[in-house]
Design a protein around this motif. Structure first.
Motif, PDB file in Angstrom:
ATOM      1  N   GLN A 104      -3.397  -7.766   1.761  1.00  0.00           N
ATOM      2  CA  GLN A 104      -2.953  -8.342   0.873  1.00  0.00           C
ATOM      3  C   GLN A 104      -3.185  -9.555  -0.223  1.00  0.00           C
ATOM      4  OE1 GLN A 104      -0.057  -7.022   0.266  1.00  0.00           O
ATOM      5  NE2 GLN A 104       0.109  -5.138   1.679  1.00  0.00           N
ATOM      6  N   GLN A 107      -4.651  -8.552  -2.727  1.00  0.00           N
ATOM      7  CA  GLN A 107      -3.093  -7.801  -3.353  1.00  0.00           C
ATOM      8  C   GLN A 107      -2.580  -9.271  -4.086  1.00  0.00           C
ATOM      9  OE1 GLN A 107      -2.623  -4.252  -3.707  1.00  0.00           O
ATOM     10  NE2 GLN A 107      -3.242  -3.730  -1.551  1.00  0.00           N
ATOM     11  N   ILE A 143       4.636  -3.421  -2.875  1.00  0.00           N
ATOM     12  CA  ILE A 143       4.452  -4.935  -3.659  1.00  0.00           C
ATOM     13  C   ILE A 143       4.500  -4.426  -4.596  1.00  0.00           C
ATOM     14  CG2 ILE A 143       0.910  -4.611  -4.319  1.00  0.00           C
ATOM     15  CD1 ILE A 143       0.750  -3.335  -2.306  1.00  0.00           C
TER      16      ILE A 143
END
Ligand code: FES
Ligand code: FES
Lengths: 159, 748
Positions: A104, A107, A143
């Protein structure tokens, strides 16, 4: 072996005796103690190591530290001086995006770079910008939703 | 003492992960073993959890209120302890939520801390088999309720009112009659002096009173995660720590003949390099060469320069091509019977139609995104570990065994795990770190590169099934045969996750069923991979049943419901066995939500599959388009799940979404092939995990049921592959019988 100057999260670090071919990722993690960027593949395939150089997302596992001459931002450098989360980080918390969470950081860095240039990303824009980042746990649905939520919040805060 | 209990964990994990059948009864018998073992370990049987766990010290001092290992309240706040490893399945949030509900504490007031590894206090601590919720549900509810009862008793004494007049709400005890309320933090010290209530008198909240359970709660580590804080194993560091890598022979069984150690030691940043012999147990310490360096990069660079002359005399020669040829040859012969129900031969001779099909699936890797790593310090005969493991208890025992020290001399700190999927049930990486730290005399962080990870996984084994099905004159499934060609590591038993059990679908549902299996020798270790066994059996049985429906010219939904039959427990008296009524319920719900039966354009189809695993009843419908050149687009997956009450709705949905993506990723294009004893793929460029553009929409529907809750880390994965393959058939008329489907020319 050389002495290198590295600008990370607004601070300049002088590193003695560094092999300039060392990937930026390992300098961040081992020398500077910034472990938010992760190692997943080492060959620019997974995006876990994504940081920004001059605002653009780069795979720090494959960037020699000697070539990292711009201003580097890692996930540790996103929140403001008071520790307030950015809209992207906040969207990730609000939407409970993470499962294991290992991907993450990458991301969030990819999403942050996307939204800097594109306040209203389409699904295709999100596919293109987030495509380099693997989430082994499969949190892609969230996401996508978090990128859109953060974009909406950013637009609101700018108006 | 600890040996016994940790052996118990090991056995349980093995059992959960494949030695037992993946369907109804496998899970049921595992649950039974777990329960018994758990009761024995914790003394829970008589509701004595809290007595066993109570800390007399707290009572004596009037200090912090910590009536058991799961909660602690003092004047500064409320801390709840998360006992099990967090691997992305969400237990660091969901387990404390169960305590918080019964304790009646406001979630915003709670701080969650990862518990120490402490068998006496917590019983078994592990992440495997989707067992955390079912195993801990009752104990955690009781832990919270006990805390609440003692806080109420303290408030009663302080306010001089009967306890019956008091209620609890949002971290306070409330006396409504007088309008007074006391914060838990104010009365914690007094609560610590109250008698621990008798387990039998404890009242648990009725479901109607739940406020927290079933709501969406964001993960307790999320804020730290988005700030990039050092939560994971790979993030750990300590003064004086060096970085280690370990090179092993890519063919299992190879040993070190010689290596260019002097050249390696002369490289910049290298501290030491040495060979280790291994301890003869491939699951613990394989022979290899360790490099210890000042930095990760110095270690990796040295490993690349390392030249090892391996002695491969006794090394394995694993070959996928050879296995495939052998399996095709064996498929027509018979194997060891596993299931034999009814009169299969009679059913086939009386059949109106007979259908024959050969299915296969490849080996796959866990590919958890955080590669294996472990930080180890060996000092004064004691070992301290920081390890992202799913089985901390086994890790302690294994490492102690490798070093030849008592497990009492080993401390293990649980870190967050960057994914698990079953890989971290096995502690080879911990053993390696321990051995290297002992030999090097300095603390080390061992890191496996991605290439190490893919070359030395405990793979999800490939397999082959020759099916025969019989249809009677009414188009009903009247007979079923499966000859399963699997693999064995030890020459005796099939690998974990590679064994059909007596409860495999459709045993007990179709009258005449015979399943046989034959195991081929294999050197690379294979073991549990998310929903072991089920993740592949779900594909083959879900697909073959669809084939039979098509051969009968009938609607697959109708055939599936017919096979499930009347509502009943497949094993009467065992609530964790397949309940055909719940199964039919999710099948109908998924079909209805997905618009089953609606007209779709050419090249587009719906596929349905149901699979029962880990006590979870799950049905999925995939909506798929296929182009003329076999490009597959999965538009939407509709999931209906009956897993009992939901603990954390956000976490539960996330697990289902993730299972769908994982299932799709794996079925579309993932395989590890082997030749000459070596894995042929080494990194993500050759192992194309699914990315965001190919991700489908996922609609999740939970059946609101009062059955006892069960875990969701795994059971939503098995139905995905058959649902998609059945949709491909519906769209094109082509039956896919190989995973990944890229082997049949499909791509995303
Ligand atoms: S670690 Fe850099 S892209 Fe994977
Ligand atoms: S959340 Fe686990 S890899 Fe993305």
């Amino acid at each position: 072996m050389a002495t290198l100057r590295l600008r990370v999260n607004g601070e300049t670090h002088t590193l003695e005796d560094v092999d300039g071919s060392t990937p930026l990722l390992w300098v961040l993690r081992d020398e500077l103690g910034l472990v938010g960027a992760k190692y997943g593949c080492g060959i620019s395939q997974c995006g876990a190591c994504t940081v920004h150089v001059d605002g653009a997302p780069v795979r720090s596992c494959s960037l020699p530290v000697a070539a990292a001459t711009g201003a580097i931002t890692t996930i540790e450098g996103l929140a403001d001086a008071q520790g307030e989360l950015t809209p992207v980080q906040q969207a990730w918390v609000d939407l409970d995006v993470a499962q294991c969470g290992y991907c993450q950081s990458g991301q969030i860095m990819a999403a942050t770079a996307l939204l800097r240039n594109n306040p209203r990303p389409t699904d295709a824009d999100i596919d293109a910008a987030m495509g380099p980042n693997i989430c082994r746990c499969g949190t892609y649905i969230r996401i996508r939703a978090a990128v859109k939520a953060a974009a909406a919040n950013l637009r609101e805060s700018r108006t | 003492m600890s040996t016994l209990s940790y052996a118990g964990i090991g056995e349980t994990v093995l059992a959960v992960n494949g030695e037992l059948p993946a369907t109804a009864q496998g899970v049921a018998s595992v649950a039974k073993v777990d329960r018994r073992e758990f009761l024995k370990l914790t003394g829970l049987a008589g509701g004595g959890l809290l007595l066993a766990f109570s800390l007399p010290r707290a009572a004596a001092s009037g200090g912090p209120f910590a009536p058991n290992g799961y909660l602690r309240i003092d004047e500064t706040g409320v801390t709840l302890y998360a006992k099990n490893p967090e691997i992305g399945q969400g237990v660091k949030t969901s387990l404390p939520m169960i305590v918080a509900e019964e304790l009646d504490v406001a979630w915003r007031d709670v701080k969650v801390v990862q518990a120490a590894v402490d068998r006496r206090r917590y019983g078994m601590q592990f992440a495997g088999g989707s067992t955390a919720i079912p195993m801990n549900w009752e104990p955690l509810r009781r832990a919270g309720a006990t805390g609440r009862a003692m806080l109420v008793a303290a408030a009663a004494s302080k306010l001089a009112v009967p306890a019956e007049e008091l209620a609890t709400l949002d971290s306070h005890v409330v006396h409504e009659a007088s309008g007074r309320k006391l914060a838990y933090t104010e009365i914690a010290a007094l609560a610590a002096t109250m008698p621990v209530p008798d387990g039998k008198s404890l009242r648990l909240k009725p479901r109607a009173d739940w406020k927290l359970l079933g709501t969406r709660v964001t993960g307790v580590d999320n804020e730290a995660l988005v700030r990039g804080e050092p939560l994971f194993g790979i993030d750990q560091t300590m003064p004086g720590m060096k970085h280690a890598v370990y090179a092993k022979c890519p063919a299992i069984g190879g040993t070190v003949k010689s290596a260019n150690l002097d050249a390696i030691k002369a490289m910049p940043g290298v501290v030491d390099a040495f060979a280790l012999e291994g301890n003869g147990n491939a699951g613990q310490l394989l022979p290899g060469v360790a490099v210890v360096a000042e930095s990760t990069w110095a270690a990796i660079r040295a490993k690349r320069a390392l030249e090892v002359d391996w002695d491969e005399t006794d090394a394995g020669k694993d070959s996928w091509r050879a296995a495939e040829a052998e399996a095709e040859r064996l498929a027509g012969e018979s194997g060891r019977p596993v299931v034999n129900q009814g009169d299969v031969d009679a059913a086939f001779s009386a059949a109106d139609k007979r259908i024959d099909a050969f299915y296969k699936y490849h080996f796959v890797s866990h590919a958890q995104l955080e590669p294996q790593n472990c930080t180890a310090r060996f000092h004064d005969g004691a070992l301290e570990l920081w390890a992202p493991t799913q089985t901390p208890g086994s890790a302690i025992n294994d490492a102690a065994g490798v070093l030849g020290i008592s497990p009492a001399k080993v401390t293990l700190n649980q870190t967050r795990c960057g994914g698990g999927f079953g890989r971290r049930l096995y502690n080879d990486f911990v053993c390696e770190a321990a051995a290297i730290a002992q030999r090097a005399g300095v603390p080390v962080k061992l890191l496996w590169t991605r290439e190490d990870d893919m070359a030395f996984d405990l793979y999800r084994a490939g397999g082959f099934h020759r099916f025969e099905g019989a249809l009677d004159s009414d188009g009903r499934v009247s007979g079923w045969r499966d000859h399963f060609i699997t693999f064995t590591n030890d020459g005796r038993r099939p690998v974990g996750g590679g064994s059909l059990g007596p409860g495999v679908f459709p045993a007990g549902l179709v009258a005449n069923v015979r399943c046989e299996q034959t195991a081929l020798p294999w050197q690379h270790r294979c073991a549990a991979w998310r929903a072991p066994g089920s993740n592949v059996f779900g594909f083959v049985v879900g697909s073959f049943l669809d084939e039979l429906a098509a051969a009968a010219g009938r609607d697959p939904l109708e055939v599936l419901l017919e096979v499930l039959g009347e509502p009943r427990l497949l094993r009467p008296g065992n609530p964790r066995s397949l309940n055909t009524g719940r199964a039919a319920g999710v099948v109908k719900l998924a079909a209805e939500q997905a618009g089953w039966g609606r007209k779709l354009p050419k090249g587009r189809g719906l596929g349905l599959a149901f699979y029962f695993s880990h006590a979870g009843h799950i049905a999925e419908v995939a909506d798929v388009s296929v182009s003329a050149d076999r490009k597959v687009a999965v538009h939407k997956v509709t999931v209906a799940a009956d897993v009992g009450p939901i603990v954390n709705l956000s976490g539960a949905e996330n697990q289902v979404e993730g299972s769908v993506v994982d299932g799709l990723s794996t079925m579309l294009g993932l395989s590890v092939t082997f030749e000459n004893g070596r894995a042929e793929q080494s990194n993500f460029d050759q192992y194309p995990l699914l990315r965001i553009p190919a991700t489908p929409q996922v609609a999740v529907h939970f059946v609101d049921s009062d059955h006892s809750p069960t875990g969701l880390g795994e059971p939503a994965l098995p139905p995905l592959a058959p649902a998609v393959c059945n949709a491909i058939f519906a769209a094109t008329g082509h039956r896919v019988r190989t995973l990944p489907i890229s082997m049949e020319g499909y791509s995303a």
